[in-house]
Design a protein around this motif. Structure first.
Motif, short mmCIF file in Angstrom:
data_model
loop_
_atom_site.label_atom_id
_atom_site.label_comp_id
_atom_site.label_asym_id
_atom_site.label_seq_id
_atom_site.Cartn_x
_atom_site.Cartn_y
_atom_site.Cartn_z
N SER A 1 0.84 -1.20 0.00
CA SER A 1 0.00 0.00 0.00
C SER A 1 0.87 1.25 0.00
N ASN A 2 0.48 2.21 -0.83
CA ASN A 2 1.16 3.50 -0.89
C ASN A 2 0.12 4.60 -0.77
N ALA A 3 0.47 5.68 -0.05
CA ALA A 3 -0.49 6.75 0.22
C ALA A 3 0.07 8.09 -0.23
N GLN A 4 -0.83 8.92 -0.71
CA GLN A 4 -0.51 10.31 -1.03
C GLN A 4 -1.44 11.20 -0.22
N LEU A 5 -0.87 12.19 0.48
CA LEU A 5 -1.63 13.06 1.36
C LEU A 5 -1.56 14.49 0.85
N MET A 6 -2.70 15.16 0.87
CA MET A 6 -2.75 16.59 0.53
C MET A 6 -3.80 17.25 1.42
N LEU A 7 -3.51 18.48 1.84
CA LEU A 7 -4.42 19.19 2.73
C LEU A 7 -5.74 19.47 2.01
N SER A 8 -6.85 19.08 2.65
CA SER A 8 -8.16 19.20 2.01
C SER A 8 -9.00 20.32 2.61
N HIS A 9 -9.29 20.26 3.93
CA HIS A 9 -10.19 21.23 4.53
C HIS A 9 -10.05 21.17 6.05
N TRP A 10 -10.81 22.05 6.70
CA TRP A 10 -10.91 22.05 8.16
C TRP A 10 -12.29 21.50 8.54
N GLU A 11 -12.31 20.58 9.47
CA GLU A 11 -13.56 19.91 9.84
C GLU A 11 -13.92 20.22 11.28
N HIS A 12 -15.21 20.50 11.50
CA HIS A 12 -15.72 20.81 12.84
C HIS A 12 -15.87 19.53 13.62
N LEU A 13 -15.21 19.46 14.78
CA LEU A 13 -15.27 18.29 15.66
C LEU A 13 -16.35 18.53 16.71
N ASP A 14 -17.53 17.96 16.48
CA ASP A 14 -18.69 18.24 17.33
C ASP A 14 -18.69 17.35 18.57
N ILE A 15 -17.66 17.52 19.41
CA ILE A 15 -17.55 16.79 20.67
C ILE A 15 -17.20 17.79 21.75
N ASP A 16 -17.94 17.78 22.84
CA ASP A 16 -17.68 18.71 23.95
C ASP A 16 -16.48 18.21 24.75
N PRO A 17 -15.37 18.95 24.79
CA PRO A 17 -14.21 18.48 25.55
C PRO A 17 -14.42 18.50 27.06
N PHE A 18 -15.46 19.20 27.53
CA PHE A 18 -15.74 19.28 28.97
C PHE A 18 -17.09 18.65 29.30
N PHE A 19 -17.45 17.59 28.59
CA PHE A 19 -18.77 16.99 28.77
C PHE A 19 -18.92 16.38 30.16
N LYS A 20 -20.02 16.75 30.81
CA LYS A 20 -20.43 16.15 32.08
C LYS A 20 -21.94 16.01 32.07
N PRO A 21 -22.47 14.87 32.50
CA PRO A 21 -23.94 14.69 32.50
C PRO A 21 -24.60 15.66 33.47
N LYS A 22 -25.63 16.35 32.99
CA LYS A 22 -26.33 17.34 33.80
C LYS A 22 -27.79 16.95 34.04
N THR A 23 -28.46 16.51 32.99
CA THR A 23 -29.87 16.15 33.14
C THR A 23 -30.00 14.72 33.65
N GLU A 24 -31.21 14.37 34.08
CA GLU A 24 -31.46 13.02 34.57
C GLU A 24 -31.29 11.99 33.47
N GLU A 25 -31.70 12.33 32.24
CA GLU A 25 -31.55 11.40 31.13
C GLU A 25 -30.08 11.12 30.84
N GLU A 26 -29.24 12.17 30.90
CA GLU A 26 -27.81 11.97 30.65
C GLU A 26 -27.17 11.16 31.75
N ARG A 27 -27.60 11.35 33.01
CA ARG A 27 -27.03 10.57 34.11
C ARG A 27 -27.42 9.10 33.99
#
Length: 202
Positions: free
Chosen positions: A129-155
């Protein structure tokens, strides 16, 4: 504020209020003579207020993505896909070059996961296998880095500690802050009852 990097898609609206002391003659010189230059104080206060506002709004990371074009054989497809899976790559398409038996795989690969990618790919595919890499775009990472359960459903779903597996966003934030020599918020003792059984590694 998360990694001390430039912001994307953020608008700050400032409303300026000017208060002139009538007893000082209306020129404001008495205030500056008493408290020092206001320009530096206002800039520092505004910068801290904007930082707190961004953190309160729930910021998200934006990571750079490579467009990866991999050419491989049918025998090495399994090893190629295992490498892509470990590095959070998103496969876009797979096609075969007619008459050659060579497969072409297009995928998006995070730049943060690209270090040592070519060497691991050759190792897992025995050099097929051989790979070629080129910069494509910036992607939004939809993950909360400080996630903590707050509601009863999340707990109920995630538990009191809110562990939902490895938090990719938090790992990227901590890695960037460590590389820049910034403060990293992390728990030194994760489990007090098990800490004494952990072996020390040099």
């Amino acid at each position: 504020p998360l990694c001390e990097e430039p912001l994307f898609g953020v608008t700050v609206q400032l409303e300026v209020y000017s208060k002139v002391d009538a007893e000082a003659g209306g020129d404001g010189e008495v205030g500056e003579a008493q408290y020092g230059p206001f320009s530096g104080q206002v800039a520092s206060a505004a910068r801290e207020a904007i930082r707190k506002a961004v953190l309160k709004a729930g910021p998200r990371l934006v990571e750079a993505m490579y467009l990866s074009v991999i050419s491989t054989t049918s025998e090495a497809l399994g090893g190629t896909y295992s490498v892509l899976g470990r590095r959070r790559a998103k496969v876009i398409s797979e096609s075969i070059r007619e008459g050659t038996g060579v497969f072409i795989i297009h995928s998006y690969l995070p730049v943060a996961e690209s270090f040592g990618f070519a060497d691991e790919l050759r190792q897992c595919s025995s050099g097929a296998s051989n790979a070629q890499l080129m910069l494509s775009h910036w992607e939004h990472l939809d993950i909360d880095p400080f996630f903590k359960p707050k509601t009863e459903e999340e707990r109920e779903e995630f538990g009191e500690d809110g562990y939902v597996g490895p938090n990719i966003a938090r790992q990227l934030v901590d890695a960037t802050r460590r590389r820049k020599g910034l403060k990293v918020e992390e728990t030194i003792v994760k489990d007090a009852t098990k800490q004494r059984t952990l072996s020390r590694k040099a």
